[in-house]
Design an enzyme around this catalytic site. Structure first.
Site, mmCIF file in Angstrom:
data_model
loop_
_atom_site.group_PDB
_atom_site.id
_atom_site.type_symbol
_atom_site.label_atom_id
_atom_site.label_comp_id
_atom_site.label_asym_id
_atom_site.label_seq_id
_atom_site.Cartn_x
_atom_site.Cartn_y
_atom_site.Cartn_z
ATOM 1 N N GLY A 126 35.295 47.625 37.459
ATOM 2 C CA GLY A 126 35.301 46.294 36.858
ATOM 3 C C GLY A 126 35.772 46.284 35.419
ATOM 4 O O GLY A 126 35.503 45.348 34.665
ATOM 5 N N LEU A 129 40.731 48.684 34.995
ATOM 6 C CA LEU A 129 41.495 49.918 35.193
ATOM 7 C C LEU A 129 41.678 50.217 36.682
ATOM 8 O O LEU A 129 42.099 51.292 37.066
ATOM 9 C CB LEU A 129 40.818 51.087 34.481
ATOM 10 N N ASP A 176 48.493 47.368 41.319
ATOM 11 C CA ASP A 176 47.564 48.473 41.067
ATOM 12 C C ASP A 176 47.787 49.616 42.054
ATOM 13 O O ASP A 176 47.792 50.788 41.686
ATOM 14 C CB ASP A 176 46.111 47.992 41.193
HETATM 15 P P1 ADP Z 1 38.470 47.051 39.054
HETATM 16 O O1 ADP Z 1 39.449 47.319 40.135
HETATM 17 O O2 ADP Z 1 39.104 46.433 37.837
HETATM 18 O O3 ADP Z 1 37.652 48.241 38.677
HETATM 19 P P2 ADP Z 1 37.383 45.297 41.064
HETATM 20 O O4 ADP Z 1 36.399 44.182 41.014
HETATM 21 O O5 ADP Z 1 38.738 45.020 41.590
HETATM 22 O O6 ADP Z 1 37.465 45.929 39.595
HETATM 23 O O7 ADP Z 1 36.805 46.493 41.954
HETATM 24 C C1 ADP Z 1 35.550 47.077 41.637
HETATM 25 C C2 ADP Z 1 34.727 47.248 42.917
HETATM 26 O O8 ADP Z 1 35.351 48.233 43.760
HETATM 27 C C3 ADP Z 1 33.342 47.794 42.669
HETATM 28 O O9 ADP Z 1 32.433 46.765 42.347
HETATM 29 C C4 ADP Z 1 33.021 48.457 44.002
HETATM 30 O O10 ADP Z 1 32.620 47.488 44.952
HETATM 31 C C5 ADP Z 1 34.370 49.002 44.423
HETATM 32 N N1 ADP Z 1 34.524 50.402 43.989
HETATM 33 C C6 ADP Z 1 35.400 50.885 43.086
HETATM 34 N N2 ADP Z 1 35.287 52.223 42.923
HETATM 35 C C7 ADP Z 1 34.309 52.607 43.752
HETATM 36 C C8 ADP Z 1 33.686 53.876 44.063
HETATM 37 N N3 ADP Z 1 34.073 55.007 43.468
HETATM 38 N N4 ADP Z 1 32.718 53.876 44.983
HETATM 39 C C9 ADP Z 1 32.339 52.748 45.600
HETATM 40 N N5 ADP Z 1 32.867 51.542 45.359
HETATM 41 C C10 ADP Z 1 33.832 51.460 44.445
HETATM 42 MG MG MG Z 2 40.567 45.856 41.146
#
Ligand code: ADP
Ligand code: MG
Length: 384
Positions: A126, A129, A176
């Site tokens: 979130g 990145l 992305d």
């Molecule tokens: P960003 O892509 O900018 O980090 P997003 O809202 O698009 O933000 O995605 C974040 C969401 O993706 C997290 O809240 C989670 O649900 C999921 N996520 C990302 N990385 C992981 C991880 N390593 N393990 C589990 N879920 C993940």
């Molecule tokens: Mg994202």
């Protein structure tokens, strides 16, 4: 000491949790976008790079149609039976990895015989990145290998986007995933989202570093402002009678202003001018013209703040305070409504800029941002 998240860590934790060694470990990086925001889903231009923070996926094979997935720092071991239901209901964080399993199975026609998946990541979630693309691409490149599916890197990127759009329900573009799949050391990825041409642009950053200032204001792209910006762009396309906003040239902006309501016009103006800034930035990085890059970043940030209205006071402060302290260029990055800003800073000045930003946040009564530098790095790959 901070935990080192790497392929060996993911393999070890996999074995501890599931009681056997994984078949392999794959990884994919997050990304920082240098310039070109909200242009991807408008068939426009973007210039992201893959960062040196990755999501690792250790995967073992099963034969009973069950997929189990666990992720370092996330709750639970989620278990879904793909054997019984080909499209199980997926929710929460597991919709990202399991959505990729589902979409790749649909795309390749390969039945899901079952997997155990253990994920570990040092991409902040979130923060703008793209931890979401990192997790999608890590799982997707793994399945492509395991199933010997022969998908191209572009196909894998698009599969990740499809999982995010249709299973998670976040109407995001595909910038992305392309950055995560095509990243190269010392380079940005210049992507034309209309032709799907993708080209590595050597950055020649030399003595400059990219500083990330994560405000830690969490956004969610599955809800809220991101979706409403997409809607505004779609409605402008309808009113203007074009197939995408890429078809609107600068000399059509007068016409757009007459036909669109004031707010929708500003949304369109951002997208149209941002595409031009991306092209100019590619030239400026090629010429190592950091003054021009500074001007382009400033214009991009102002456009996101005033016309597209996706910045926040904390992101504005990160940009302003880093520039005041000596950054040569700064702008918010990512989808907005929180997340991170980036700044180009001469290596020797990084500590000074970081403390000036912290001070400015404290003085304004905000929680100081999490700050770290990122390095343009290699895209998705098999590690073990
Ligand atoms: P960003 O892509 O900018 O980090 P997003 O809202 O698009 O933000 O995605 C974040 C969401 O993706 C997290 O809240 C989670 O649900 C999921 N996520 C990302 N990385 C992981 C991880 N390593 N393990 C589990 N879920 C993940
Ligand atoms: Mg994202």
């Amino acid at each position: 000491m901070a935990l080192t998240i790497d392929a060996a860590f993911a393999a070890r934790n996999f074995e501890e949790l599931y009681g056997y060694s994984p078949e392999g470990v794959w990884s994919a990086p997050g990304r920082a976008n240098l310039i070109g925001e909200h242009t991807d889903y408008n068939a426009g231009l973007v210039l992201p790079f893959a960062i040196n923070r990755r999501t690792f996926a250790a995967i073992g094979l099963r034969t009973d149609g069950t997929v189990r997935v666990a992720s370092e720092g996330f709750h639970g071991v989620i278990e879904v039976d793909f054997g019984v239901q080909s499209t199980p209901a997926l929710e929460g964080w597991s919709a990202y990895p399991l959505g990729v399993v589902q979409v790749l199975s649909e795309l390749t026609g390969h039945a899901v015989e079952g997997f155990d998946i253990y994920l570990a990541s040092d991409v902040p979630t979130g923060a703008g990145l793209s931890s979401s693309a990192a997790i999608e691409c890590a799982v997707a490149i793994a399945l492509n290998d395991i199933w010997d599916a022969g998908l191209s890197r572009s196909d894998i990127a698009l599969a990740g986007q499809r999982a995010e759009n249709t299973v998670v329900g976040a109407p995001t573009g595909f910038m992305d995933q392309f950055a995560s799949m095509f990243g190269e050391p010392d380079s940005a990825i210049f992507l034309d989202c209309r032709s799907m041409d993708v080209r590595a642009v050597p950055l020649g950053l030399g003595d400059f570093e990219v500083l990330v200032m994560d405000t830690q204001e969490k956004h969610s792209h599955a809800t809220g402002g991101y979706a409403s910006r997409r809607k505004a762009c779609d409605s402008a396309v309808d009113v203007m009678g074009v197939s995408t906003l890429r078809d609107i040239t600068t000399d059509m902006l007068d016409e757009a202003q007459q036909k669109l309501d004031e707010e929708t016009f500003r949304r369109v103006k951002h997208v149209v001018t941002e595409n031009i800034r991306v092209e100019n930035a590619v030239a400026a990085f090629g010429a190592r013209d950091f003054e021009a890059i500074g001007e382009l970043f400033a214009a991009s940030h102002a456009s996101m703040r005033d016309d597209f209205e996706i910045s926040t006071p904390a992101l504005d402060l990160a940009v302003e305070s880093s520039l005041e302290a000596g950054a040569v260029a700064a702008r918010m990055t990512g989808g907005g409504f929180g997340g991170a800003a980036i700044a180009l800073v001469a290596s020797a000045q990084v500590p000074e800029v970081m403390s000036a930003v912290t001070e400015a946040f404290t003085a304004a009564g905000y929680q100081p941002p999490l700050q770290f530098t990122v390095v343009p790095s290699q895209g998705a790959r098999r590690d073990i």
